[in-house]
Design an enzyme around this catalytic site. Sequence first.
Site, PDB file in Angstrom:
ATOM      1  CD  GLU A   1      -2.040  -7.667   2.946  1.00  0.00           C
ATOM      2  OE1 GLU A   1      -1.763  -6.506   2.569  1.00  0.00           O
ATOM      3  OE2 GLU A   1      -2.541  -7.904   4.053  1.00  0.00           O
TER       4      GLU A   1
ATOM      5  N   GLY B   1       0.815  -5.114   0.931  1.00  0.00           N
ATOM      6  CA  GLY B   1      -0.358  -5.198   0.067  1.00  0.00           C
ATOM      7  C   GLY B   1      -0.056  -5.841  -1.280  1.00  0.00           C
TER       8      GLY B   1
ATOM      9  CD  GLU C   1       1.919  -5.546   5.715  1.00  0.00           C
ATOM     10  OE1 GLU C   1       2.733  -6.440   6.039  1.00  0.00           O
ATOM     11  OE2 GLU C   1       1.140  -5.664   4.752  1.00  0.00           O
TER      12      GLU C   1
ATOM     13  CB  ALA D   1      -0.898  -0.019   1.234  1.00  0.00           C
TER      14      ALA D   1
HETATM   15  N1  CAA Z   1       4.639   3.192  -0.712  1.00  0.00           N
HETATM   16  C1  CAA Z   1       5.054   4.339  -1.280  1.00  0.00           C
HETATM   17  N2  CAA Z   1       6.232   4.465  -1.941  1.00  0.00           N
HETATM   18  C2  CAA Z   1       7.008   3.374  -2.011  1.00  0.00           C
HETATM   19  C3  CAA Z   1       6.640   2.150  -1.441  1.00  0.00           C
HETATM   20  C4  CAA Z   1       5.371   2.075  -0.768  1.00  0.00           C
HETATM   21  N3  CAA Z   1       4.915   0.945  -0.242  1.00  0.00           N
HETATM   22  N4  CAA Z   1       7.629   1.240  -1.663  1.00  0.00           N
HETATM   23  C5  CAA Z   1       8.580   1.892  -2.371  1.00  0.00           C
HETATM   24  N5  CAA Z   1       8.220   3.168  -2.581  1.00  0.00           N
HETATM   25  C6  CAA Z   1       8.953   4.212  -3.280  1.00  0.00           C
HETATM   26  C7  CAA Z   1      10.114   4.745  -2.449  1.00  0.00           C
HETATM   27  O1  CAA Z   1       9.667   5.702  -1.521  1.00  0.00           O
HETATM   28  C8  CAA Z   1      11.019   5.300  -3.526  1.00  0.00           C
HETATM   29  O2  CAA Z   1      10.518   6.551  -3.903  1.00  0.00           O
HETATM   30  P1  CAA Z   1      11.542   7.801  -4.121  1.00  0.00           P
HETATM   31  O3  CAA Z   1      12.433   7.354  -5.253  1.00  0.00           O
HETATM   32  O4  CAA Z   1      10.625   8.937  -4.489  1.00  0.00           O
HETATM   33  O5  CAA Z   1      12.286   7.977  -2.849  1.00  0.00           O
HETATM   34  C9  CAA Z   1      10.818   4.362  -4.686  1.00  0.00           C
HETATM   35  O6  CAA Z   1       9.579   3.678  -4.445  1.00  0.00           O
HETATM   36  C10 CAA Z   1      11.918   3.310  -4.805  1.00  0.00           C
HETATM   37  O7  CAA Z   1      12.021   2.654  -3.530  1.00  0.00           O
HETATM   38  P2  CAA Z   1      13.443   2.467  -2.775  1.00  0.00           P
HETATM   39  O8  CAA Z   1      14.351   3.602  -3.076  1.00  0.00           O
HETATM   40  O9  CAA Z   1      13.139   2.196  -1.344  1.00  0.00           O
HETATM   41  O10 CAA Z   1      13.990   1.167  -3.526  1.00  0.00           O
HETATM   42  P3  CAA Z   1      14.886  -0.019  -2.941  1.00  0.00           P
HETATM   43  O11 CAA Z   1      15.212  -0.874  -4.103  1.00  0.00           O
HETATM   44  O12 CAA Z   1      15.976   0.527  -2.114  1.00  0.00           O
HETATM   45  O13 CAA Z   1      13.900  -0.821  -1.935  1.00  0.00           O
HETATM   46  C11 CAA Z   1      11.841  -1.898  -1.289  1.00  0.00           C
HETATM   47  C12 CAA Z   1      12.775  -1.464  -2.452  1.00  0.00           C
HETATM   48  C13 CAA Z   1      12.499  -3.006  -0.471  1.00  0.00           C
HETATM   49  C14 CAA Z   1      10.560  -2.414  -1.939  1.00  0.00           C
HETATM   50  C15 CAA Z   1      11.546  -0.675  -0.384  1.00  0.00           C
HETATM   51  O14 CAA Z   1      11.102   0.399  -1.195  1.00  0.00           O
HETATM   52  C16 CAA Z   1      10.509  -0.915   0.674  1.00  0.00           C
HETATM   53  O15 CAA Z   1      10.816  -1.507   1.690  1.00  0.00           O
HETATM   54  N6  CAA Z   1       9.254  -0.466   0.440  1.00  0.00           N
HETATM   55  C17 CAA Z   1       8.194  -0.532   1.416  1.00  0.00           C
HETATM   56  C18 CAA Z   1       7.652  -1.939   1.548  1.00  0.00           C
HETATM   57  C19 CAA Z   1       6.561  -1.988   2.606  1.00  0.00           C
HETATM   58  O16 CAA Z   1       6.762  -1.662   3.750  1.00  0.00           O
HETATM   59  N7  CAA Z   1       5.343  -2.425   2.198  1.00  0.00           N
HETATM   60  C20 CAA Z   1       4.213  -2.508   3.072  1.00  0.00           C
HETATM   61  C21 CAA Z   1       3.355  -1.279   2.945  1.00  0.00           C
HETATM   62  S1  CAA Z   1       2.023  -1.240   4.128  1.00  0.00           S
HETATM   63  C22 CAA Z   1       0.818  -2.238   3.474  1.00  0.00           C
HETATM   64  O17 CAA Z   1       0.948  -2.777   2.390  1.00  0.00           O
HETATM   65  C23 CAA Z   1      -0.408  -2.396   4.321  1.00  0.00           C
HETATM   66  C24 CAA Z   1      -1.361  -3.412   3.846  1.00  0.00           C
HETATM   67  O18 CAA Z   1      -1.342  -4.528   4.301  1.00  0.00           O
HETATM   68  C25 CAA Z   1      -2.389  -3.100   2.873  1.00  0.00           C
END
Ligand code: CAA
Length: 258
Positions: free
Chosen positions: A112, A109, A132, A65
């Site tokens: 999911e 998500g 999460e 998400a």
């Molecule tokens: N939401 C918004 N933006 C996101 C995102 C997310 N879930 N995941 C990645 N991005 C964005 C980053 O902010 C970044 O944007 P900028 O270039 O503007 O800074 C861009 O995508 C690239 O990401 P990274 O620079 O972090 O890339 P990376 O290769 O170093 O890492 C990753 C990749 C491991 C996927 C890392 O981005 C990450 O950990 N993302 C979050 C994953 C996460 O926590 N997901 C759970 C979300 S909560 C949820 O989903 C609730 C639910 O159950 C419904």
Amino acid sequence: MEYSNIIVETRGRVGLITLNRPKAMNALNDQLIDEVGDALDAFEKDEGIGAIVITGSEKAFAAGADIGAMANYSHMDAYKGDYITRNWERLKSCRKPIIAAVAGFALGGGCELAMMCDMIFAADTAKFGQPEVKLGILPGAGGTQRLPRAIGKAKAMDMCLTARMMDAAEAERAGLVARIVPADRLVDEAIEAAAVIAGFSLPIIIMIKESVNRAFESPLSEGLLFERRTFHSAFGLEDQKEGMAAFVEKRKPVFKHR
Ligand code: CAA
């Protein structure tokens, strides 16, 4: 229809939805999920489509998400508006089969969303996770419910409590994934499998999907009864007559209700 977060195409009788927010690793916001819902509605109505593939990019199926969009929600915002995941279950109500073709990250998500599909094909680059807990929240689109049903309690707890990611090989061993495919073949193989499904009788495909899903939503005795009643009803279909006649006559069946 105009879409800004997804790309929608058809390949023969297969509908293909590509999640397309490359700058945000396909993070799932309301607009993207609404667009997926609209595309599914259109494919559902289209008699030329028999099965659907949802995929992302090489780097990410979806990284979850959209964290930026939800970071400042209060409890009241989230609860009263039923925010973040209110429109996600549309995927579950689609009657035509959906294959998730996952390369790269399928996190939170994203994992999911893949699990809401009927089966997952994973590229050898795929990584699944429910991180999460690292954000101070818990999975909110079925992770704590679908993951244990798919891979058992031990591994589901491990993923949700520690945020550990699973690679494609472990996900296949655990039963989360139907097939592992070389990354450059992923979408083609998913489309080929969807085309096989789309060649069969659609009413039967829907009955199979409903029956398998019953296994997760009812006691065994109810599921078996549902299956038997549905099995009997298949004998009311022209396509059953055609399928069995074709077998006896040693020819390929031509199903009418695709
Ligand atoms: N939401 C918004 N933006 C996101 C995102 C997310 N879930 N995941 C990645 N991005 C964005 C980053 O902010 C970044 O944007 P900028 O270039 O503007 O800074 C861009 O995508 C690239 O990401 P990274 O620079 O972090 O890339 P990376 O290769 O170093 O890492 C990753 C990749 C491991 C996927 C890392 O981005 C990450 O950990 N993302 C979050 C994953 C996460 O926590 N997901 C759970 C979300 S909560 C949820 O989903 C609730 C639910 O159950 C419904």
